[in-house]
Scaffold this active site. Structure first.
Site, mmCIF file in Angstrom:
data_model
loop_
_atom_site.group_PDB
_atom_site.id
_atom_site.type_symbol
_atom_site.label_atom_id
_atom_site.label_comp_id
_atom_site.label_asym_id
_atom_site.label_seq_id
_atom_site.Cartn_x
_atom_site.Cartn_y
_atom_site.Cartn_z
ATOM 1 C CB CYS A 2 -0.949 0.052 1.180
ATOM 2 S SG CYS A 2 -2.165 -1.270 1.221
ATOM 3 N NE ARG A 27 5.071 1.251 0.364
ATOM 4 C CZ ARG A 27 5.686 1.458 1.521
ATOM 5 N NH1 ARG A 27 6.915 1.914 1.526
ATOM 6 N NH2 ARG A 27 5.096 1.226 2.665
ATOM 7 C CD1 TRP A 75 -0.250 -6.258 -2.189
ATOM 8 C CD2 TRP A 75 -0.842 -6.790 -0.101
ATOM 9 N NE1 TRP A 75 0.184 -7.535 -1.945
ATOM 10 C CE2 TRP A 75 -0.151 -7.892 -0.669
ATOM 11 C CE3 TRP A 75 -1.292 -6.904 1.214
ATOM 12 C CZ2 TRP A 75 0.069 -9.081 0.016
ATOM 13 C CZ3 TRP A 75 -1.074 -8.088 1.904
ATOM 14 C CH2 TRP A 75 -0.401 -9.152 1.297
ATOM 15 C CG ASN A 100 -0.804 2.498 3.599
ATOM 16 O OD1 ASN A 100 -1.625 2.445 2.691
ATOM 17 N ND2 ASN A 100 0.425 2.963 3.431
ATOM 18 N N GLY A 101 -2.861 -0.331 6.483
ATOM 19 C CA GLY A 101 -2.992 -1.067 7.731
ATOM 20 C C GLY A 101 -4.273 -1.870 7.780
ATOM 21 C CD GLU A 483 17.115 -14.951 0.041
ATOM 22 O OE1 GLU A 483 16.927 -13.976 -0.706
ATOM 23 O OE2 GLU A 483 16.372 -15.222 1.013
ATOM 24 C CE LYS A 487 15.750 -12.782 -3.332
ATOM 25 N NZ LYS A 487 14.958 -13.039 -2.125
ATOM 26 C CD GLU A 490 10.738 -13.531 -2.743
ATOM 27 O OE1 GLU A 490 10.315 -12.733 -1.884
ATOM 28 O OE2 GLU A 490 11.917 -13.517 -3.160
ATOM 29 C CG HIS A 506 15.987 -38.033 8.166
ATOM 30 N ND1 HIS A 506 15.991 -39.191 8.901
ATOM 31 C CD2 HIS A 506 17.239 -37.515 8.280
ATOM 32 C CE1 HIS A 506 17.170 -39.368 9.452
ATOM 33 N NE2 HIS A 506 17.958 -38.369 9.091
ATOM 34 C CE LYS A 605 12.363 -4.258 -1.622
ATOM 35 N NZ LYS A 605 13.261 -5.382 -1.931
#
Length: 610
Positions: A2, A27, A75, A100-101, A483, A487, A490, A506, A605
């Site tokens: 947002c 964002r 968002w 926002n929120g 990581e 990536k 994402e 396992h 973001k």
């Protein structure tokens, strides 16, 4: 997540608002809107589902004139992405609000307001703010007073801006849990959720603190704190110089920022390591005295930053002899935890506004930690202001949603923190010098890795028809495997998982077949022979492997294995060096898949809501 932009000026502000929204596109959002009060005190609004450009095109066809306005990129949280759910939201065509929120008690407030005769047209929690302000203005003398009364009724997080057609030369803003910044101009003032939005119109900013409510007009900004007392928030000149519209020669921000990593790390090291000696004041005033006392480190982070913290645990315990726990912020804040004696709380965040991490810091202050330190990329952010100590990564603005240079500079900061703590825990001068020298070689090593881009791009072709992938690593390379998997999922939307290679037997071995690529990070170290055994387990089950290894590890390409030779480097910096090949692999796979690399679906973001 947002974006908010607002302005009170004598000139028309529509172009300023839209340009601000464009600078916040990174964002993450699903819709955009703007509301402006014209010279006849009429409220005019435009909203569009999709990209900010859709809104810009609509305003080209039907311009909105006026000097007071607010704009927003949404968002979705409450209510699906749609034009009717897009901000700004209005009440009685006089009050307009962006927010926002999340308002946690919105259902209760909605019922109360419906009982008072208010009709809701959206599914959002934000619309209750607009109607509440309108209702409170029936008994309040000013818009400021009405907003102050309104926010006392809100439970949850908000950064909100409110304007009223009956008082068109001012807006009122309020902050609780979601950041807001005031931008100061000449005969005009601005509001945004991120100063990046306002760089074309001002360089002077102040940040609202928790609970602040501010009245903004063309000529003044009056701020009151959560107790209703008038306060001053220091205004500072920003040194940020990023042009959010400039990718330079690169196709995407992510690729640009991947290639910026050698420079970003040079900036992060500059002035902090001199003649192989770390300046501990890098972490803030009094850091050396605090570090002398520390016997335990608790790291709190989310997402990519959590992975950097996982690497730091290996460094802290193996190199500095300091015990360390690492926990996801959203879990830490909701469980009862034990605080060891003389413990340092370390938070890690690119933005410094990550809601769960910020909440964990505030909780920690009540639990008795010796001190707090943040590893952060944004000066003036909430984590920086509220922590006792701060290490600024100096990565520069990172626009791509998938973090690259922010991650590697976080690792640099954490390794320097390990040095600083190790100094007081018996780390030898020789070891301190060795680590310092390794850090100074890092930018050049990363440039060598970037030279492998063409080979990695060729490798990515094998993933064109793949839907799943496994990443393997051991020791401090296990978080790097995590990581790498993050990536890939994402930005290419391939389902990817990472395992400590010893865990294969396992359970994960059941997944291995010719359609499951297995990516291995394999620098020469004490665990390399163990890792080779794990690789053989994959080979025996028909898996196809992609191995990133240095020449000393002695992997050889064949029909079941493709090897990319990574430059030799000191073991302590290997987690940073081996990060870049995985970033490049995920990027080139995403290009082949045709996804939106910089703004992947469903992601934001900066996550400023819980």
């Amino acid at each position: 997540m947002c974006g908010i932009v607002g302005a009170v000026a004598q000139r028309d502000v529509a172009d300023i608002l839209v340009e601000g929204l464009k600078r916040l596109e990174y964002r993450g959002y699903d819709s955009a809107g703007v509301a402006i009060i014209d010279s006849n005190n009429q409220l005019n609004r435009a909203r569009r589902l999709g990209k900010v450009q859709e809104l810009a095109d609509a305003l080209t066809e039907t311009p909105l004139a006026g000097g007071t306005g607010i704009a927003h990129t949404r968002w979705a949280t409450h209510g699906a992405p749609s034009e009717v759910n897009a901000h700004p939201h209005v009440s009685s065509n006089t009050i307009a609000v962006v927010h926002n929120g999340i308002i946690e008690n919105h259902e209760e407030l909605r019922s109360q307001l419906q009982g008072l005769g208010y009709e809701f047209v959206s599914e959002t929690d934000t619309e209750v703010i607009a109607h509440l302000v309108h209702h409170e203005l029936k008994s309040a003398d000013t818009l400021l007073a009405a907003v102050q009364t309104t926010v006392k009724q809100l439970e949850g997080a908000y950064g909100t801006v409110v304007m009223d057609t009956r008082d068109k030369d001012r807006v009122v803003v309020a902050r609780s849990g979601s950041p807001l910044v005031i931008g100061y101009g000449l005969g005009e003032n601005f509001i945004a959720s991120d100063l990046m939005a306002l760089l074309p119109v001002t360089r002077k900013f102040s940040y609202l603190e928790e609970g602040d409510v501010a009245e903004v007009t063309r000529f003044e900004v009056n701020i009151v704190d959560k107790n209703g007392l008038k306060v001053e928030r220091e205004a500072k000149e920003s040194e940020v110089s990023h042009d959010a519209g400039d990718k330079g020669e690169y196709r995407h921000y992510m690729l640009k920022e991947t290639y910026e990593q050698p420079t970003a790390i040079r900036n992060s090291l500059e002035g902090r390591l001199t003649n192989n000696v770390l300046d501990i004041n890098t972490f803030g005033e009094g850091a050396d005295e605090i570090f002398k006392d520390i016997e335990h480190v608790q790291i709190i982070a989310c997402g990519t930053s959590y992975h950097s913290g996982m690497v730091a645990r290996y460094w802290l315990e193996a190199l500095a002899g300091v015990s360390c726990n690492i926990e996801i912020a959203s879990e830490f804040r909701y469980r009862k935890s034990f605080v060891p004696k003389n413990a340092l709380l370390v938070t890690i965040s690119q933005s410094g506004e990550t809601a769960d991490t910020l909440a964990a810091l505030r909780l920690a202050k009540e639990l008795g930690y010796r001190s707090s330190l943040t590893i952060c990329n944004v000066p003036g952010s909430s984590l920086v202001r509220e922590s006792d100590l701060a290490f600024m990564t100096k990565a520069g603005a990172e626009i791509g949603v998938a973090s690259t240079k922010a991650f590697t500079t976080q690792l640099v900061g954490l390794l320097m923190m390990t040095l600083a703590l190790g100094k007081h825990k018996g780390m030898s001068d020789e070891q301190q010098t060795s680590i310092s020298q390794s850090l100074m070689t890092l930018p050049n090593k990363l440039e060598e890795v970037l030279a492998l881009a063409d080979s990695i791009e060729d490798l990515a072709e094998d993933f064109a028809d793949k839907h799943h992938a496994l990443f393997l690593g051991r020791g401090d390379q296990y978080p790097i495997a995590m990581e790498g998997a993050l990536k890939l999922k994402e930005i290419s939307y391939i389902h990817a998982e990472a395992y400590a290679a010893g865990e294969l037997k396992h359970g994960p071995l059941a997944l291995i077949d010719a359609e499951m690529p297995v990516i291995v990070v394999a620098p020469q170290n004490d665990l390399i022979e163990k890792l080779k055994s794990n690789v053989e387990e994959v080979r025996a089950r028909g898996g196809l492997m992609y191995v990133f290894a240095d020449s000393n590890a002695k992997f050889t390409s064949d029909e079941t294995m493709k090897v990319i030779n990574v430059p030799l480097c000191d073991e302590v910096i290997a987690p940073i060096v081996y990060t870049l090949p995985l970033q490049l692999l995920s990027y080139y796979v995403a290009i082949i898949k045709g996804t939106d690399v910089d703004q992947p679906r469903n992601l934001a973001k900066s996550v400023t809501v819980e």
